[in-house]
Design an enzyme around this catalytic site. Structure first.
Site, PDB file in Angstrom:
ATOM      1  N   HIS A  84       0.814  -1.225   0.000  1.00 30.44           N
ATOM      2  CA  HIS A  84       0.000   0.000   0.000  1.00 30.44           C
ATOM      3  C   HIS A  84       0.841   1.266   0.000  1.00 30.44           C
ATOM      4  O   HIS A  84       1.851   1.377   0.665  1.00 30.44           O
ATOM      5  CB  HIS A  84      -1.038   0.000   1.122  1.00 30.44           C
ATOM      6  CG  HIS A  84      -0.533   0.173   2.522  1.00 30.44           C
ATOM      7  ND1 HIS A  84      -0.356   1.414   3.087  1.00 30.44           N
ATOM      8  CD2 HIS A  84      -0.213  -0.727   3.472  1.00 30.44           C
ATOM      9  CE1 HIS A  84       0.053   1.251   4.349  1.00 30.44           C
ATOM     10  NE2 HIS A  84       0.160  -0.039   4.610  1.00 30.44           N
ATOM     11  N   ASP A  96       5.703   2.118   7.315  1.00 30.46           N
ATOM     12  CA  ASP A  96       4.337   1.677   6.964  1.00 30.46           C
ATOM     13  C   ASP A  96       3.691   2.670   5.995  1.00 30.46           C
ATOM     14  O   ASP A  96       2.988   3.553   6.402  1.00 30.46           O
ATOM     15  CB  ASP A  96       3.497   1.560   8.237  1.00 30.46           C
ATOM     16  CG  ASP A  96       2.088   1.063   7.970  1.00 30.46           C
ATOM     17  OD1 ASP A  96       1.831   0.579   6.862  1.00 30.46           O
ATOM     18  OD2 ASP A  96       1.247   1.176   8.880  1.00 30.46           O
ATOM     19  N   GLU A 128      -5.357   1.617   1.915  1.00 27.48           N
ATOM     20  CA  GLU A 128      -5.256   0.434   2.791  1.00 27.48           C
ATOM     21  C   GLU A 128      -5.646   0.778   4.216  1.00 27.48           C
ATOM     22  O   GLU A 128      -6.342   0.030   4.890  1.00 27.48           O
ATOM     23  CB  GLU A 128      -3.830  -0.132   2.757  1.00 27.48           C
ATOM     24  CG  GLU A 128      -3.670  -1.495   3.436  1.00 27.48           C
ATOM     25  CD  GLU A 128      -3.336  -1.464   4.934  1.00 27.48           C
ATOM     26  OE1 GLU A 128      -3.343  -2.532   5.563  1.00 27.48           O
ATOM     27  OE2 GLU A 128      -3.087  -0.380   5.486  1.00 27.48           O
ATOM     28  N   GLU A 129      -5.164   1.937   4.665  1.00 26.16           N
ATOM     29  CA  GLU A 129      -5.374   2.318   6.070  1.00 26.16           C
ATOM     30  C   GLU A 129      -6.844   2.631   6.382  1.00 26.16           C
ATOM     31  O   GLU A 129      -7.231   2.714   7.531  1.00 26.16           O
ATOM     32  CB  GLU A 129      -4.491   3.513   6.440  1.00 26.16           C
ATOM     33  CG  GLU A 129      -2.991   3.263   6.268  1.00 26.16           C
ATOM     34  CD  GLU A 129      -2.388   2.335   7.319  1.00 26.16           C
ATOM     35  OE1 GLU A 129      -3.151   1.744   8.108  1.00 26.16           O
ATOM     36  OE2 GLU A 129      -1.155   2.196   7.339  1.00 26.16           O
ATOM     37  N   ASP A 157       4.022  -5.177   3.351  1.00 22.82           N
ATOM     38  CA  ASP A 157       3.518  -4.075   4.178  1.00 22.82           C
ATOM     39  C   ASP A 157       4.341  -4.073   5.463  1.00 22.82           C
ATOM     40  O   ASP A 157       4.177  -4.959   6.296  1.00 22.82           O
ATOM     41  CB  ASP A 157       2.025  -4.331   4.464  1.00 22.82           C
ATOM     42  CG  ASP A 157       1.368  -3.208   5.259  1.00 22.82           C
ATOM     43  OD1 ASP A 157       2.051  -2.224   5.591  1.00 22.82           O
ATOM     44  OD2 ASP A 157       0.154  -3.339   5.538  1.00 22.82           O
ATOM     45  N   HIS A 257       2.185   4.047  13.041  1.00 24.54           N
ATOM     46  CA  HIS A 257       1.035   4.949  12.880  1.00 24.54           C
ATOM     47  C   HIS A 257       1.204   6.280  13.611  1.00 24.54           C
ATOM     48  O   HIS A 257       0.212   6.890  14.023  1.00 24.54           O
ATOM     49  CB  HIS A 257      -0.269   4.250  13.310  1.00 24.54           C
ATOM     50  CG  HIS A 257      -0.757   3.278  12.288  1.00 24.54           C
ATOM     51  ND1 HIS A 257      -1.943   2.590  12.405  1.00 24.54           N
ATOM     52  CD2 HIS A 257      -0.220   2.881  11.105  1.00 24.54           C
ATOM     53  CE1 HIS A 257      -2.112   1.800  11.341  1.00 24.54           C
ATOM     54  NE2 HIS A 257      -1.066   1.961  10.549  1.00 24.54           N
TER      55      HIS A 257
END
Ligand code: PHE
Ligand code: ZN
Ligand code: ZN
Ligand code: ZN
Length: 294
Positions: A84, A96, A128-129, A157, A257
């Site tokens: 992604h 990420d 994706e998130e 990923d 994140h």
């Protein structure tokens, strides 16, 4: 009080709040999640006697998938490779998933000079998130023939976590993690990755094959899949430190994140090794049709 948060946000995880996993026992927690596959009604909050409801808030985004494929090669035996392109809104998303995208891009550039036996299709997914939106859209819009023509899908990923472990998606369920074995052919992909690490004298271990990334929609329709993962919000154990070094008790990616998932949040060794692993499997499947389901 009641704590309500999204798993993974600000680096917090279920282990910080769920008493069963060592969190404080005096804190009723409603544990929400934004990724698919987790049943909100089956969360710890339900056990402490709350009746709760939730609202669906729809925000509208446009997101893009970028696809590129080799001109050469059998188009009824397509080898797909993806990761992604988007990140969470809180940070730049370098591990990420700049790591997976960067490694795939390098393999794509090298492949462009070649004449593979099987067509190789590279996919850089959007959204994706927000729930695997790009991959979900792609798979949902394949014709039956197009779907049958995809031999397998490889997903990358988070492949360079600072406190990394060489995880391979547990396609054969031999590691007892995840939601059972993947579609037939997934076990073979896992085995080739394991052989790659072993050939370098490196250890690897299985990780959940539960659909928590863009391979989810592929295995849901029976396409064999596999991939690599160096770890996110969970903490490294002393046994893992013995195999891969790093810091016990610390998260695989302490900036998962978050805003600090920047260019410093990459382990160069893991990125280098995993880029080679990706190249090795893509090369194997692209140039040797007998290796597919063989
Ligand atoms: N899909 C997760 C994310 O982007 C990370 C992840 C990848 C988790 C692979 C498990 C396995 O946040
Ligand atoms: Zn993420
Ligand atoms: Zn990710
Ligand atoms: Zn396994």
């Amino acid at each position: 009080g009641v704590v309500l948060f999204n798993e993974g946000q600000e680096g917090r995880t279920e282990a910080d709040v769920n008493p069963d996993l060592g969190g404080p026992s005096d804190l009723p927690v409603l544990f929400a999640s934004y990724w698919t596959g987790r049943d909100l009604a089956a969360t710890p909050g339900a056990e402490v006697g709350f009746t709760f409801s939730w609202e669906t808030v729809t925000k509208s985004y446009t997101t893009y998938n970028v696809l590129a494929e080799t001109r050469h090669g059998r188009d009824d035996n397509v080898v797909m490779v993806g990761g992604h392109l988007d990140s969470v809104e809180d940070g730049p998303g370098i591990n990420d998933n700049g790591s997976g995208v960067g490694a795939i891009l390098e393999v794509a550039l090298q492949m462009a000079k070649s004449r593979p036996e099987n067509k190789v299709r590279f996919a850089f997914w959007g959204g994706e998130e927000f729930g695997l939106l790009g991959a979900e859209h792609y798979v949902a819009n394949l014709t039956e023939q197009e779907r049958a023509n995809i031999a397998l899908y490889l997903n990358f990923d988070m492949v360079a976590s600072p406190n990394y472990v060489y995880h391979v998606y547990d396609g054969d369920d031999s590691d007892g993690v995840g939601a059972g074995p993947g579609p037939e052919g997934s076990a073979q992909i896992e085995k080739y990755f394991e052989e790659f690490y072993a050939s370098r004298g490196l250890a690897s271990k299985g990780t959940d094959f539960d659909g928590r990334s863009d391979y989810g929609p592929f295995i849901a329709v029976g396409i064999p899949a596999g991939g690599l993962f160096t770890g996110a919000e969970k903490r490294k154990t002393p046994e893992e430190v013995a195999k891969w070094g790093g810091t016990a008790g610390e998260r695989y990616d302490r900036c998962y994140h978050q805003a600090c998932d920047d260019i410093r949040n990459i382990n160069d060794t893991a990125l280098d090794v995993n880029a080679d692993a990706i190249a090795t499997l893509v090369g194997t499947y692209a140039f040797d049709p007998s290796k597919i389901n063989g």
